[in-house]
Motif scaffolding. Structure first.
Motif, mmCIF file in Angstrom:
data_model
loop_
_atom_site.group_PDB
_atom_site.id
_atom_site.type_symbol
_atom_site.label_atom_id
_atom_site.label_comp_id
_atom_site.label_asym_id
_atom_site.label_seq_id
_atom_site.Cartn_x
_atom_site.Cartn_y
_atom_site.Cartn_z
ATOM 1 N N LEU A 64 -94.993 15.961 -73.545
ATOM 2 C CA LEU A 64 -94.949 17.132 -72.673
ATOM 3 C C LEU A 64 -95.762 16.894 -71.407
ATOM 4 O O LEU A 64 -95.346 17.275 -70.308
ATOM 5 N N ALA A 65 -96.911 16.244 -71.544
ATOM 6 C CA ALA A 65 -97.729 15.934 -70.361
ATOM 7 C C ALA A 65 -96.988 15.001 -69.421
ATOM 8 O O ALA A 65 -97.031 15.171 -68.196
ATOM 9 N N GLN A 66 -96.294 14.010 -69.985
ATOM 10 C CA GLN A 66 -95.524 13.084 -69.157
ATOM 11 C C GLN A 66 -94.401 13.799 -68.414
ATOM 12 O O GLN A 66 -94.164 13.569 -67.224
ATOM 13 N N ILE A 67 -93.712 14.702 -69.122
ATOM 14 C CA ILE A 67 -92.595 15.421 -68.512
ATOM 15 C C ILE A 67 -93.079 16.356 -67.416
ATOM 16 O O ILE A 67 -92.537 16.395 -66.304
ATOM 17 N N GLU A 68 -94.140 17.125 -67.699
ATOM 18 C CA GLU A 68 -94.636 18.104 -66.727
ATOM 19 C C GLU A 68 -95.214 17.438 -65.486
ATOM 20 O O GLU A 68 -95.202 18.032 -64.409
ATOM 21 N N SER A 69 -95.714 16.217 -65.639
ATOM 22 C CA SER A 69 -96.276 15.516 -64.489
ATOM 23 C C SER A 69 -95.212 14.764 -63.695
ATOM 24 O O SER A 69 -95.516 14.149 -62.681
ATOM 25 N N GLY A 70 -93.954 14.800 -64.166
ATOM 26 C CA GLY A 70 -92.868 14.144 -63.451
ATOM 27 C C GLY A 70 -92.781 12.652 -63.671
ATOM 28 O O GLY A 70 -92.099 11.942 -62.919
ATOM 29 N N ARG A 71 -93.467 12.146 -64.712
ATOM 30 C CA ARG A 71 -93.457 10.712 -64.952
ATOM 31 C C ARG A 71 -92.336 10.268 -65.892
ATOM 32 O O ARG A 71 -92.256 9.102 -66.253
ATOM 33 N N VAL A 72 -91.475 11.216 -66.300
ATOM 34 C CA VAL A 72 -90.324 10.886 -67.133
ATOM 35 C C VAL A 72 -89.079 10.953 -66.262
ATOM 36 O O VAL A 72 -88.693 12.028 -65.792
ATOM 37 N N ALA A 73 -88.469 9.817 -66.025
ATOM 38 C CA ALA A 73 -87.272 9.749 -65.177
ATOM 39 C C ALA A 73 -86.031 9.802 -66.069
ATOM 40 O O ALA A 73 -85.905 9.036 -67.023
ATOM 41 N N LEU A 74 -85.146 10.739 -65.777
ATOM 42 C CA LEU A 74 -83.907 10.863 -66.550
ATOM 43 C C LEU A 74 -82.895 9.831 -66.071
ATOM 44 O O LEU A 74 -82.704 9.637 -64.869
ATOM 45 N N GLN A 75 -82.246 9.162 -67.023
ATOM 46 C CA GLN A 75 -81.214 8.178 -66.714
ATOM 47 C C GLN A 75 -79.849 8.869 -66.815
ATOM 48 O O GLN A 75 -79.205 8.864 -67.876
ATOM 49 N N LEU A 76 -79.408 9.482 -65.721
ATOM 50 C CA LEU A 76 -78.199 10.295 -65.742
ATOM 51 C C LEU A 76 -76.949 9.423 -65.602
ATOM 52 O O LEU A 76 -76.816 8.659 -64.632
ATOM 53 N N VAL A 77 -76.049 9.552 -66.569
ATOM 54 C CA VAL A 77 -74.773 8.831 -66.539
ATOM 55 C C VAL A 77 -73.686 9.759 -67.067
ATOM 56 O O VAL A 77 -73.967 10.646 -67.884
ATOM 57 N N PRO A 78 -72.436 9.584 -66.638
ATOM 58 C CA PRO A 78 -71.337 10.371 -67.223
ATOM 59 C C PRO A 78 -71.155 9.987 -68.691
ATOM 60 O O PRO A 78 -71.100 8.800 -69.036
ATOM 61 N N ALA A 79 -71.069 10.982 -69.563
ATOM 62 C CA ALA A 79 -70.949 10.709 -70.998
ATOM 63 C C ALA A 79 -70.224 11.855 -71.689
ATOM 64 O O ALA A 79 -70.425 13.019 -71.329
ATOM 65 N N PRO A 80 -69.393 11.552 -72.702
ATOM 66 C CA PRO A 80 -68.735 12.617 -73.474
ATOM 67 C C PRO A 80 -69.719 13.278 -74.433
ATOM 68 O O PRO A 80 -70.631 12.630 -74.947
ATOM 69 N N LEU A 81 -69.521 14.569 -74.683
ATOM 70 C CA LEU A 81 -70.440 15.287 -75.554
ATOM 71 C C LEU A 81 -70.123 15.123 -77.032
ATOM 72 O O LEU A 81 -71.034 15.126 -77.870
ATOM 73 N N ALA A 82 -68.846 14.994 -77.381
ATOM 74 C CA ALA A 82 -68.463 14.978 -78.796
ATOM 75 C C ALA A 82 -69.166 13.868 -79.583
ATOM 76 O O ALA A 82 -69.739 14.131 -80.653
#
Length: 392
Positions: free
Chosen positions: A211-229
């Protein structure tokens, strides 16, 4: 603070010199038109350059000068303030008493002040001038954010202490019992319980760190197109052993032909696992849990899903929902369930375990994708958690 005081003292000295010079000029020229006050342009410029509010009061605690910042912080008007008593303007006898004490003792004084009708916390510091003979300089600083941060820090320490106290007390008791050399079967059971308590502490530390990493912005999301199923199917397989132990019925409605989502698969899987874990935990044996997904368009006039936040961004989104027929959430608690460490009615959920951080982490991760997460519930009938994800 010292450099502010030094600058103002210098400015006051220059103001005196400037006034003396003007009087010398006045002896040789016609009288000038009346001035608004006796302070030099340099003093005005210096006082208005500060982020802090500046108020000058005389020995009788009447206001002789107030800068723009102080007017805004104290919600005052310059034309009304000049010449008024400090207690009349501040509407707080403690502020007036603090300044009076500073003037009388010729020593600086400081206090915290919350103006009436304003959600602000101000720090006031009174510095006597010429040992109080010429009044005092009052510096006003907005410390609202600092106060909120301090309160959040205290809450965090209190919550972590509470969450650690129970497993540590249990482990201490178990260790003391083991030291008495119990029979091997009892010792093995106690060692297993110690292992469970260690796992609980480890989970708390790991979730706090995440949570500390996320709130401080140190967690970078790797966004890619992906199916949900496929992502939903993998998450259900991970949670199925827990559901099977309680004989829960699991249903899914995630069509294969849904458009792809622009997501970090690991992080969205983490969110779904947390929601399914909570649904399983708070649903009685033999109950039902379901997960569904569909496309919605926000802002096109079509009926929105229940509880959709009014501030949700318009456009096309993928909506996932996790529904259970468990104990539900009281209406008074529903708006707070995504806060750190918040647990609904500890008496009802004492045996459910958990750190109270999972939903806070989920909220940050979903909002990191640009979506929103919320819940609807009827106490005693069950809950539905919704989250939106962007279409790729």
């Amino acid at each position: 603070m010292e450099w502010i005081i030094a600058t103002l003292v210098i400015a006051l000295g220059l103001s005196i010199v400037w006034g003396w010079r003007q009087r010398q000029i006045a002896l040789q020229s016609p009288p000038p038109p009346p001035q608004h006050d006796s302070f030099s342009p340099l003093f005005h410029a210096a006082a208005h350059a500060f982020d802090d509010g500046v108020v000058l009061v005389d020995a009788d605690r009447r206001v002789r000068y107030i800068n723009r910042q102080a007017e805004e912080l104290l919600n005052l008007s310059h034309t009304i303030s000049i010449g008024q008593g400090l207690i009349t303007l501040a509407r707080d006898y403690q502020v007036d008493a603090m300044v009076e004490e500073a003037i009388a003792s010729a020593e600086p004084r400081e206090s915290i002040f919350q103006p009436l009708g304003r959600q602000r916390t101000l720090r006031l510091r009174a510095i006597p001038l010429d040992d109080g003979a010429r009044g005092a300089l009052l510096l006003v600083r907005d410390v609202t954010q600092l106060s909120l941060l301090e309160r959040a820090r205290r809450d965090l320490v209190a919550n972590v202490s509470h969450e650690l106290r129970t497993p540590l007390a249990s482990m201490k008791l178990l260790v003391e019992t083991l030291q008495s050399d119990p029979p091997p079967p009892v010792a093995k059971r106690m060692l297993d319980q110690i292992a469970q308590e260690v796992d609980a502490i480890t989970q708390l530390v790991e979730e706090l760190h995440e949570l500390a990493q996320i709130e401080s912005g140190r967690v970078a999301l790797q966004l890619v197109p992906a199916p949900l199923a496929p992502l939903v199917a993998r998450t259900i397989e991970r949670i199925r052993p827990q559901m099977d132990r309680k004989h829960l019925q699991m249903t899914t409605d995630v069509p294969d032909d849904l458009p792809q989502a622009l997501i970090d698969c690991n992080r969205v899987g983490q969110v779904l696992l947390n929601l399914l874990h909570n649904a399983s935990k708070f649903t009685p044996e033999g109950g039902c849990v379901s997960i569904a997904a569909r496309v919605i368009t926000v802002g096109d006039g079509s009926p929105p899903p229940p509880g959709l936040p009014p501030s949700h961004a318009p456009g096309q989104w993928l909506l996932l929902s996790v529904t259970d027929n468990g104990i539900g959430i009281p209406a008074t608690d529903l708006s707070r369930i995504f806060e750190r460490f918040y647990k609904v009615d500890r008496a009802r959920t004492r045996n459910a375990g958990g750190t109270g951080l999972g939903l806070a982490i989920a909220k940050h991760l979903v909002e990191g994708h640009g979506g929103r997460i919320w819940a609807t519930s009827i106490e005693g009938e069950g809950s539905t958690f919704y989250l939106t994800l962007p279409v790729a």
